[in-house]
Design a protein around this motif. Sequence first.
Motif, PDB file in Angstrom:
ATOM      1  N   THR A 266      -8.042  65.597  55.597  1.00 34.08           N
ATOM      2  CA  THR A 266      -7.657  67.076  55.790  1.00 34.08           C
ATOM      3  C   THR A 266      -7.346  67.148  57.268  1.00 34.08           C
ATOM      4  O   THR A 266      -8.008  68.487  57.617  1.00 34.08           O
ATOM      5  CB  THR A 266      -8.803  67.835  55.255  1.00 34.08           C
ATOM      6  N   GLY A 267      -6.682  66.368  57.808  1.00 36.85           N
ATOM      7  CA  GLY A 267      -6.020  66.723  59.350  1.00 36.85           C
ATOM      8  C   GLY A 267      -5.194  67.732  59.253  1.00 36.85           C
ATOM      9  O   GLY A 267      -4.961  68.192  58.278  1.00 36.85           O
ATOM     10  N   TYR A 268      -4.561  67.958  60.435  1.00 39.30           N
ATOM     11  CA  TYR A 268      -3.611  69.309  60.552  1.00 39.30           C
ATOM     12  C   TYR A 268      -2.567  69.039  59.764  1.00 39.30           C
ATOM     13  O   TYR A 268      -1.829  70.036  59.392  1.00 39.30           O
ATOM     14  CB  TYR A 268      -3.283  69.421  62.080  1.00 39.30           C
ATOM     15  N   ILE A 269      -2.134  67.896  59.799  1.00 38.75           N
ATOM     16  CA  ILE A 269      -0.731  67.555  58.519  1.00 38.75           C
ATOM     17  C   ILE A 269      -1.229  68.233  57.153  1.00 38.75           C
ATOM     18  O   ILE A 269      -0.564  68.936  56.547  1.00 38.75           O
ATOM     19  CB  ILE A 269      -0.433  66.329  58.436  1.00 38.75           C
ATOM     20  N   TYR A 270      -2.341  67.960  56.664  1.00 38.91           N
ATOM     21  CA  TYR A 270      -2.706  68.346  55.329  1.00 38.91           C
ATOM     22  C   TYR A 270      -2.931  69.790  55.387  1.00 38.91           C
ATOM     23  O   TYR A 270      -2.279  70.735  54.549  1.00 38.91           O
ATOM     24  CB  TYR A 270      -4.014  67.733  54.893  1.00 38.91           C
TER      25      TYR A 270
ATOM     26  N   ASP B  30     -16.493  57.605  77.632  1.00 41.48           N
ATOM     27  CA  ASP B  30     -15.407  57.477  78.539  1.00 41.48           C
ATOM     28  C   ASP B  30     -14.336  58.586  78.595  1.00 41.48           C
ATOM     29  O   ASP B  30     -13.780  59.019  79.482  1.00 41.48           O
ATOM     30  CB  ASP B  30     -14.516  56.116  78.373  1.00 41.48           C
ATOM     31  N   LYS B  31     -14.375  59.344  77.422  1.00 40.20           N
ATOM     32  CA  LYS B  31     -13.217  60.532  77.299  1.00 40.20           C
ATOM     33  C   LYS B  31     -13.845  61.322  76.147  1.00 40.20           C
ATOM     34  O   LYS B  31     -14.454  60.846  75.075  1.00 40.20           O
ATOM     35  CB  LYS B  31     -11.807  59.980  76.906  1.00 40.20           C
ATOM     36  N   THR B  32     -13.538  62.366  76.344  1.00 34.00           N
ATOM     37  CA  THR B  32     -13.892  63.600  74.937  1.00 34.00           C
ATOM     38  C   THR B  32     -13.092  63.453  73.906  1.00 34.00           C
ATOM     39  O   THR B  32     -13.833  63.303  72.809  1.00 34.00           O
ATOM     40  CB  THR B  32     -13.899  65.046  75.676  1.00 34.00           C
ATOM     41  N   LEU B  33     -11.829  63.420  73.914  1.00 27.24           N
ATOM     42  CA  LEU B  33     -10.902  63.422  72.888  1.00 27.24           C
ATOM     43  C   LEU B  33     -10.061  62.211  72.617  1.00 27.24           C
ATOM     44  O   LEU B  33      -9.285  62.142  73.763  1.00 27.24           O
ATOM     45  CB  LEU B  33     -10.245  64.828  72.652  1.00 27.24           C
ATOM     46  N   ASN B  34      -9.808  61.415  71.727  1.00 23.64           N
ATOM     47  CA  ASN B  34      -8.711  60.611  71.628  1.00 23.64           C
ATOM     48  C   ASN B  34      -7.560  61.190  71.188  1.00 23.64           C
ATOM     49  O   ASN B  34      -7.724  62.586  70.978  1.00 23.64           O
ATOM     50  CB  ASN B  34      -9.085  59.267  70.781  1.00 23.64           C
ATOM     51  N   SER B  35      -6.368  60.652  70.904  1.00 28.15           N
ATOM     52  CA  SER B  35      -5.081  61.331  70.964  1.00 28.15           C
ATOM     53  C   SER B  35      -5.233  61.844  69.284  1.00 28.15           C
ATOM     54  O   SER B  35      -4.626  62.926  69.230  1.00 28.15           O
ATOM     55  CB  SER B  35      -4.064  60.344  70.826  1.00 28.15           C
ATOM     56  N   LYS B  36      -5.682  61.209  68.496  1.00 28.85           N
ATOM     57  CA  LYS B  36      -5.803  61.718  66.968  1.00 28.85           C
ATOM     58  C   LYS B  36      -6.764  63.104  67.138  1.00 28.85           C
ATOM     59  O   LYS B  36      -6.261  63.959  66.525  1.00 28.85           O
ATOM     60  CB  LYS B  36      -6.567  60.341  66.040  1.00 28.85           C
ATOM     61  N   GLU B  37      -7.673  63.058  67.693  1.00 24.63           N
ATOM     62  CA  GLU B  37      -8.652  64.118  67.779  1.00 24.63           C
ATOM     63  C   GLU B  37      -7.822  65.022  68.312  1.00 24.63           C
ATOM     64  O   GLU B  37      -7.893  66.429  67.982  1.00 24.63           O
ATOM     65  CB  GLU B  37      -9.987  63.854  68.299  1.00 24.63           C
ATOM     66  N   ARG B  38      -7.276  65.067  69.574  1.00 28.75           N
ATOM     67  CA  ARG B  38      -6.393  66.144  70.298  1.00 28.75           C
ATOM     68  C   ARG B  38      -5.448  66.757  69.336  1.00 28.75           C
ATOM     69  O   ARG B  38      -5.145  67.819  69.301  1.00 28.75           O
ATOM     70  CB  ARG B  38      -5.859  65.566  71.633  1.00 28.75           C
TER      71      ARG B  38
END
Length: 320
Positions: free
Chosen positions: A12-16, A40-48
């Motif tokens: 159920t990501g943004y595409i769905y 090392d970072k807050t959001l990866n590319s998928k999460e962003r």
Amino acid sequence: MKLYFAPMEGITGYIYRNAYHSIFHPMDKYFTPFIAPKQDKTLNSKERNDILPEHNQGMYVVPQILTNKAEDFIRTARKLAEYGYREVNLNLGCPSGTVVSKKKGAGFLGEREALERFLAEVFEALDMQISLKTRLGLEEAEEFGPLLEIFNKFPLKELIIHPRVQTDYYKNKPDWEAFGKAQELSRNPVVYNGDIFTTEDYLRFSSAFPQTETVMLGRGILANPSLPGELAEEERPGKQEIKRFLERLEQDYREVLSGERDVLFRMKELWYYLGCLFSNSEKYVKKIRKAQRLCDYEEAVRSLFREQEIAENAGFRPMG
């Protein structure tokens, strides 16, 4: 009754969400699959990508965070606030063994003192609305009494209760008796989540708990995207709407995924749930799952739509 869309990791990501929202009954809130903060970072590319405002236009979206470290939750929530979010959700319900072994998700429920310190730090640091999605405990429903005493100390936006314990995973039936006690004793607004798969399920629940104002749906929507509209007493969409939904999903996945096999995997994954929507779907779903090329998948889906109808009282059921 308000209706929320539960987060389902990998689906159920943004595409769905966008495909669903454009065709079916709009939900009052959509919760994102969990964000797991990294050092090392807050959001990866998928999460962003999943939380970007331009990917969630016209929807009330609540990012969910999975962690047992207050500093990670606070840092992630502040980053989300930079994107315009004013509400975040803490995942205390994921029953996965790998998550629970790290004392996260439902595993955090077994660390009551640490959980209370976590919540105290979070509420002290953040000027945001914070909700929790929780199970009853790890092994016994009686664990929820002391947990609720902790939750009652904090001004939660909402307390979303899936009334199973972690060891249930998704087996057995939700414990409505425990849910009723929790709703009676909670100082915060309570949302129900668990096994609302059909209109009949919803009517039984709302009859038993007429005071409950909000229900969260998950697998019920994945198996029947028309379900929220049915609960709102709207005319039930037919096969053409389901077909349009699947075509929209496939096209949107083609635009963001790297190759046909990734698109095929995403589309096939849905049919564990969607197969429940059609009559006599087993042999078609088997062909869909065995498809090695997108064209074979599409042909199997066309056959199902051509030869079978949407089942009466369709609802989620585990498929072999």
